[in-house]
Write a protein that holds these residues in place. Structure first.
Motif, PDB file in Angstrom:
ATOM      1  N   GLU A   1       1.072  -1.687   0.108  1.00  0.00           N
ATOM      2  CA  GLU A   1       0.359   0.156   0.068  1.00  0.00           C
ATOM      3  C   GLU A   1       0.573   0.963   0.043  1.00  0.00           C
ATOM      4  O   GLU A   1       0.893   2.776  -0.459  1.00  0.00           O
ATOM      5  N   SER A   2       2.643   1.457   1.008  1.00  0.00           N
ATOM      6  CA  SER A   2       2.523   2.106   0.780  1.00  0.00           C
ATOM      7  C   SER A   2       3.321   2.173  -1.114  1.00  0.00           C
ATOM      8  O   SER A   2       4.329   3.527  -0.512  1.00  0.00           O
ATOM      9  N   GLU A   3       3.514   1.524  -1.324  1.00  0.00           N
ATOM     10  CA  GLU A   3       4.347   1.449  -3.063  1.00  0.00           C
ATOM     11  C   GLU A   3       5.779   1.122  -2.355  1.00  0.00           C
ATOM     12  O   GLU A   3       6.404   1.833  -3.588  1.00  0.00           O
ATOM     13  N   ALA A   4       6.294   0.897  -1.057  1.00  0.00           N
ATOM     14  CA  ALA A   4       7.828   0.706  -1.418  1.00  0.00           C
ATOM     15  C   ALA A   4       8.206  -0.271  -2.299  1.00  0.00           C
ATOM     16  O   ALA A   4       7.832  -1.556  -1.959  1.00  0.00           O
ATOM     17  N   ILE A   5       9.824  -0.216  -2.404  1.00  0.00           N
ATOM     18  CA  ILE A   5      10.681  -1.327  -3.682  1.00  0.00           C
ATOM     19  C   ILE A   5      11.391  -1.700  -2.112  1.00  0.00           C
ATOM     20  O   ILE A   5      11.991  -1.172  -1.478  1.00  0.00           O
ATOM     21  N   VAL A   6      11.041  -3.340  -1.959  1.00  0.00           N
ATOM     22  CA  VAL A   6      12.027  -4.203  -0.656  1.00  0.00           C
ATOM     23  C   VAL A   6      12.688  -4.485  -1.367  1.00  0.00           C
ATOM     24  O   VAL A   6      13.475  -5.260  -1.807  1.00  0.00           O
ATOM     25  N   TYR A   7      14.084  -3.911  -0.715  1.00  0.00           N
ATOM     26  CA  TYR A   7      15.314  -4.924  -0.875  1.00  0.00           C
ATOM     27  C   TYR A   7      15.472  -5.852   0.763  1.00  0.00           C
ATOM     28  O   TYR A   7      15.504  -4.853   0.931  1.00  0.00           O
ATOM     29  N   SER A   8      15.871  -7.024   0.404  1.00  0.00           N
ATOM     30  CA  SER A   8      16.620  -7.315   1.530  1.00  0.00           C
ATOM     31  C   SER A   8      17.481  -8.268   1.526  1.00  0.00           C
ATOM     32  O   SER A   8      18.263  -9.053   0.730  1.00  0.00           O
TER      33      SER A   8
END
Length: 305
Positions: free
Chosen positions: A203-210
Motif C-alpha cells: 500500500e505504501s508502494e515501497a520497493i523492498v530489498y532484503s
C-alpha cells in the motif's frame, strides 16, 4: 532516539503518526507531478540482463502493461535515474546479529554515502524486541552517521513490525519509495503478522530489498521460513533479495541495489474499467520485442481500498 511502541490497531498508528510529525525535516522533498491524478497507477520497473546487470536503454515502445489481464495504454514513461529517493534503512539488532553487527553497520554506512544525494532522504530504523526510528527522513549524512553510531544490540526480533512501521513512514512521501532490510530473517515477537506487513509495504508502494545475513556454516542458525518470507516480500514489491555471509557479499549487495535504483523505469497508466470486484489489482509488465533475454521486476499489483 525515537522509540515506537509496539501496540495494535489505532494506538500503533497514532504513535507512528506522532513520531513522523515531531522532527523537522532536513530536506525539502520535490513534488512528483505524476501523482497529481489519483487514478494514475505508477509502476517502477527494473530490467536486468542474464548476468543480472541493469538494462538502461529501453524505450516506451519496448514495454507493454496489463492490469488483471487487460492491456493498458502507457501514458507516462521515463527513465528514473534522477527522480528523488525516499529510503527506509532498517537494521536487525537482535541478539543473533551481535557477532557481525559492526561490519554490517560499516557496510551500510558506505552504501548510504555512495547512494544518497541532496534531493534524496533516508530514515534509519533499528529493530530487536522494539522498533526504533533513530533518524527521521533526511539527506544529512552527518545525522545518519550519528544514528548508525547509536545502534545497539537488543534481544528478540520484531521484523514484521519494522516492515509495517517503516512502510507507514513512506506512505505519504512522494517520488520513489524504497525499503532496505538487513536481517537474518527471523521474527520472534512481532504483533503484526507477515500478511499485514506485506500489505502495508504494497500500500505504501515501497520497493523492498532484503539483505539476508546467513551464517558461514550452511545449516547453523538458519531461519529458512523467515528467509522465504523476505523473498516473497521482495518479489511482490518489485525488489530483490540477497544473501550475505561476509563483508564482501554485503558490499556487493549494496552496490547492486544502488545500481538498480539508478536505472529504473517509470511506467504509468490510467486503469480501464475493472474486470472484478477484488480490491487487489494485478499488474503485469512485459517486453514487446521477442528474443530479449531480460528479466523484469515490478510490484505485482495494488490495492484500491
Amino acid at each position: 532516539m525515537k522509540h515506537i511502541s509496539m501496540l495494535l490497531g489505532c494506538a500503533l498508528l497514532a504513535t507512528l503518526s506522532h513520531a513522523q510529525a515531531a522532527p523537522p525535516q532536513d530536506s525539502q522533498e520535490p513534488t512528483a507531478t505524476f501523482k497529481s491524478n489519483v487514478k494514475l497507477v505508477s509502476v517502477f520497473t527494473t530490467v536486468v540482463n542474464k548476468r543480472g546487470a541493469p538494462v538502461a536503454d529501453l524505450t516506451k515502445d519496448d514495454f507493454a502493461v496489463a492490469e488483471d489481464g487487460q492491456p493498458q495504454e502507457i501514458k507516462v514513461f521515463d527513465r528514473e535515474s534522477e527522480l528523488p529517493l525516499n529510503i527506509v534503512l532498517a537494521i536487525d539488532t537482535s541478539l543473533s546479529t551481535r557477532k557481525d553487527i559492526r561490519l554490517e553497520l560499516e557496510s551500510a554506512r558506505r552504501f548510504v554515502h555512495s547512494l544518497l544525494r541532496p534531493v534524496d532522504a533516508l530514515s534509519l530504523f533499528q529493530f530487536s524486541e522494539n522498533v526504533d526510528q533513530l533518524v527521521p527522513f533526511t539527506s544529512n549524512l552527518q545525522r545518519i552517521d550519528k544514528g548508525i553510531d547509536r545502534v545497539r544490540i537488543g534481544a528478540a526480533t520484531a521484523l514484521y513490525d519494522a516492515i509495517y512501521l517503516g512502510s507507514h513512514t513512506l506512505t505519504d512521501r512522494n517520488n520513489r519509495k524504497v525499503m532496505v532490510l538487513i536481517t537474518d530473517g527471523g521474527d520472534t515477537v512481532s504483533k503484526i503478522d507477515f500478511n499485514e506487513a506485506v500489505r502495508a509495504a504494497e500500500e505504501s508502494e515501497a520497493i523492498v530489498y532484503s539483505v539476508i545475513i546467513v551464517p558461514i556454516e550452511a545449516d547453523a542458525g538458519r531461519n529458512v521460513g523467515g528467509e522465504n518470507a523476505l523473498i516473497q516480500l521482495s518479489d511482490d514489491t518489485g525488489g530483490k533479495h540477497y544473501y550475505a555471509s561476509g563483508i564482501a557479499q554485503l558490499d556487493a549487495a549494496f552496490r547492486q541495489v544502488s545500481d538498480e535504483l539508478r536505472t529504473q523505469y517509470l511506467i504509468g497508466y490510467y486503469p480501464k474499467k475493472k474486470l472484478s470486484d477484488s480490491e487487489f489489482r494485478r499488474i503485469e509488465v512485459t517486453l514487446t520485442k521477442p528474443g530479449l533475454d531480460y528479466k523484469i521486476r515490478h510490484r505485482t499489483g495494488y490495492y484500491t481500498k
